[in-house]
Design an enzyme around this catalytic site. Structure first.
Site, short mmCIF file in Angstrom:
data_model
loop_
_atom_site.label_atom_id
_atom_site.label_comp_id
_atom_site.label_asym_id
_atom_site.label_seq_id
_atom_site.Cartn_x
_atom_site.Cartn_y
_atom_site.Cartn_z
N HIS A 207 0.80 -1.23 0.00
CA HIS A 207 0.00 0.00 0.00
C HIS A 207 0.83 1.27 0.00
CE1 HIS A 207 0.69 -0.65 4.37
NE2 HIS A 207 0.72 0.67 4.42
C1 UD1 Z 1 -2.46 5.07 5.79
C2 UD1 Z 1 -1.21 5.69 6.41
C3 UD1 Z 1 -0.02 4.75 6.25
C4 UD1 Z 1 -0.35 3.38 6.82
C5 UD1 Z 1 -1.64 2.85 6.20
C6 UD1 Z 1 -2.01 1.57 6.88
C7 UD1 Z 1 -0.98 8.14 6.34
C8 UD1 Z 1 -0.31 9.25 5.68
N1 UD1 Z 1 -0.87 6.94 5.75
O1 UD1 Z 1 -2.22 4.90 4.41
O2 UD1 Z 1 1.08 5.27 6.95
O3 UD1 Z 1 0.72 2.52 6.55
O4 UD1 Z 1 -2.69 3.80 6.40
O5 UD1 Z 1 -2.98 0.86 6.21
O6 UD1 Z 1 -1.56 8.32 7.36
N2 UD1 Z 1 -9.55 3.96 1.70
C9 UD1 Z 1 -10.73 3.26 1.65
N3 UD1 Z 1 -11.27 2.84 2.83
C10 UD1 Z 1 -10.71 3.08 4.04
C11 UD1 Z 1 -9.51 3.79 4.08
C12 UD1 Z 1 -8.94 4.24 2.90
O7 UD1 Z 1 -11.28 3.03 0.58
O8 UD1 Z 1 -11.25 2.66 5.06
C13 UD1 Z 1 -8.93 4.39 0.42
C14 UD1 Z 1 -9.34 5.79 0.01
O9 UD1 Z 1 -9.43 5.78 -1.39
C15 UD1 Z 1 -8.16 6.62 0.42
C16 UD1 Z 1 -6.99 5.66 0.26
O10 UD1 Z 1 -7.52 4.38 0.57
O11 UD1 Z 1 -8.00 7.79 -0.35
C17 UD1 Z 1 -5.80 5.97 1.15
O12 UD1 Z 1 -6.18 6.07 2.51
P1 UD1 Z 1 -5.27 6.94 3.55
O13 UD1 Z 1 -5.78 6.76 4.93
O14 UD1 Z 1 -5.14 8.33 3.04
O15 UD1 Z 1 -3.86 6.33 3.38
P2 UD1 Z 1 -3.41 4.81 3.40
O16 UD1 Z 1 -2.81 4.50 2.09
O17 UD1 Z 1 -4.51 3.97 3.91
N1 UDP Z 2 -3.37 -6.62 8.88
C1 UDP Z 2 -4.59 -7.28 9.00
N2 UDP Z 2 -5.27 -7.63 7.85
C2 UDP Z 2 -4.78 -7.39 6.61
C3 UDP Z 2 -3.52 -6.73 6.51
C4 UDP Z 2 -2.87 -6.34 7.66
O1 UDP Z 2 -5.04 -7.55 10.10
O2 UDP Z 2 -5.44 -7.74 5.62
C5 UDP Z 2 -2.67 -6.20 10.12
C6 UDP Z 2 -1.26 -6.74 10.30
O3 UDP Z 2 -1.27 -7.99 10.95
C7 UDP Z 2 -0.63 -5.66 11.17
C8 UDP Z 2 -1.30 -4.39 10.69
O4 UDP Z 2 -2.49 -4.80 10.04
O5 UDP Z 2 -0.96 -5.88 12.54
C9 UDP Z 2 -0.40 -3.63 9.74
O6 UDP Z 2 -1.11 -2.57 9.18
P1 UDP Z 2 -0.79 -1.92 7.77
O7 UDP Z 2 0.07 -2.83 6.98
O8 UDP Z 2 -2.08 -1.46 7.19
O9 UDP Z 2 -0.01 -0.59 8.18
P2 UDP Z 2 1.53 -0.21 8.46
O10 UDP Z 2 2.03 -1.12 9.51
O11 UDP Z 2 2.25 -0.33 7.16
O12 UDP Z 2 1.47 1.21 8.86
#
Ligand code: UD1
Ligand code: UDP
Length: 372
Positions: A207
């Site tokens: 992601h």
């Molecule tokens: C965010 C965090 C990242 C973290 C990740 C974990 C920031 C800057 N980024 O990234 O550090 O590793 O979460 O998963 O805070 N969306 C959905 N449904 C949701 C959430 C998001 O559809 O419930 C989609 C939307 O299109 C959105 C995109 O995902 O624009 C990105 O979501 P966002 O929270 O901005 O960043 P992540 O890539 O999820």
């Molecule tokens: N995780 C989960 N389901 C998924 C993918 C990730 O439960 O389909 C859990 C994973 O075990 C870990 C956390 O989500 O505990 C990591 O989150 P993510 O990778 O979204 O964020 P990051 O750590 O990169 O910020």
């Protein structure tokens, strides 16, 4: 009685805040806990699933901020959380990790002279191109309690001139959740449901904007999947950001056409732990998954040029692999057909981090708010 706000926003926050929530509940005469959810992640599979699996109650405040550009999202969180702070004035605000909700809520609190504790402080990738690195640097520079998961965190903070009395090496709180829920994870039926066999598949999560927000990145990754899929099953619980980008770049059909690659929706915590435990290899760009695979002793290839979690490479099972198809395939082959390297679990990744944090706060209860 001290009132503590525990802030969550995105998926990786839930497993870091839950152990602290459960530990603080043991002292009902000393602490009143308020759970604040910004709503940065809002899909059931990115949020509600984790409340259920981790035993977290419904949030006391749900800010419903949703998605948006960085400035927009961060500002929306700040605007909405400030109103909660004005109403409640807690004694301490606890934020976790490096997402936009972390920095936004920390900024709100310090400007109102409310002390902040940062869980997972001190991590640095030294890559300011990552939004998370900016969030880490800012949050650490303004937080009162810097609770580090590994000693490289302490060293980074000291090198930035932060006073040693603010820094506390408490261990990895995400591992507390893993240890607490491991037994439940072992009985998850996800492998059967997906028709997978233990140690017979590669688990994938992606992601990072640097990997998935551009066509070349996705193209490189898909080419690697195409080469690996004839050899071993690939399971890919896909992050909503990545799914959106694949559609935008018109790559969805190509992905769906890869035989042996299973695209599934994001899964709950128990199921994902089980998928990790039983994987032959994990390919990821996640922060937390680098740590969890190290704890499980499962090989992990991180598709990034750097990591803020060097201990997972130095002591654990992680290896960085640049975004290059042949490199990803070669390194995967080394894991699949080669010998595994010895690895260990880093210090204080033992399931007792939340206890250490609360003991620290209770030791000097009256000074909870002041610089630790
Ligand atoms: C965010 C965090 C990242 C973290 C990740 C974990 C920031 C800057 N980024 O990234 O550090 O590793 O979460 O998963 O805070 N969306 C959905 N449904 C949701 C959430 C998001 O559809 O419930 C989609 C939307 O299109 C959105 C995109 O995902 O624009 C990105 O979501 P966002 O929270 O901005 O960043 P992540 O890539 O999820
Ligand atoms: N995780 C989960 N389901 C998924 C993918 C990730 O439960 O389909 C859990 C994973 O075990 C870990 C956390 O989500 O505990 C990591 O989150 P993510 O990778 O979204 O964020 P990051 O750590 O990169 O910020």
């Amino acid at each position: 009685m001290k009132t503590i706000h525990l802030v969550v926003g995105a998926r990786p926050n839930f497993m870091k805040i839950a152990p602290l929530h459960h530990e603080l509940l043991k002292y009902p005469d000393e602490y009143a806990i308020r759970l604040i959810h910004t709503g940065q992640h809002y899909d059931k599979r990115m949020s509600q699933f984790f409340f259920d699996d981790l035993g977290l109650p419904k949030p006391d405040e749900y800010l419903g901020v949703g998605s948006g550009r960085h400035g927009e999202q961060t500002a929306r969180i700040m605007e909405r959380y400030e109103k909660v702070l004005l109403k409640e004035r807690p004694d301490l605000v606890v934020v976790a990790g490096d997402v936009n909700s972390t920095v936004a809520c920390a900024l709100d609190a310090v400007k109102m002279h409310i002390p902040v504790a940062h869980l997972e402080a001190g991590l640095r990738s030294f890559d300011r191109g990552m939004p998370e690195e900016i969030n880490r640097i800012i949050t650490d520079s303004i937080s009162d309690w810097l609770l580090t998961p590994s000693q490289d965190g302490d060293a980074n903070l000291l090198a930035e001139g932060i006073a040693p009395e603010r820094i506390h090496f408490v261990g990895n709180i995400m591992i507390d959740s893993l240890v607490q829920h491991r037994e439940r994870a072992v009985v998850s039926t996800i492998l059967n449901n997906l028709g997978l066999k233990s140690h017979n598949y590669i688990l994938i999560t992606l992601h990072r904007p640097s990997n998935v927000d551009n066509r070349e990145g996705l193209d490189t990754i898909l080419s690697a999947f195409e080469q690996l899929a004839p050899e071993i099953n690939l399971v890919f619980p896909i992050h909503p950001r990545t799914l959106k980008r694949l559609d935008e770049f018109g790559l969805r059909q190509r992905l769906d056409a890869i035989e042996g690659l299973m695209i599934i929706e994001p899964v709950g915590y128990y199921d994902f732990l089980r998928l990790q435990m039983e994987a032959r290899l994990v390919l990821t760009d996640s922060g937390g998954i680098q740590e969890e695979t190290t704890f499980f002793g499962v090989p992990c290839l991180t598709l990034r040029p750097n990591t803020e979690r060097p201990v997972t490479i130095e002591e654990g099972t992680n290896l960085l692999v640049p975004l290059h198809t042949a490199g990803i395939v070669d390194q995967s082959h080394k894991v699949l057909y080669g010998k595994s390297e010895p690895a260990r679990i880093p210090d204080l990744w033992d399931g007792h981090t939340a206890e250490r944090i609360v003991a620290l706060w209770r030791r000097d209860y009256d000074r909870l708010g002041s610089f630790g």
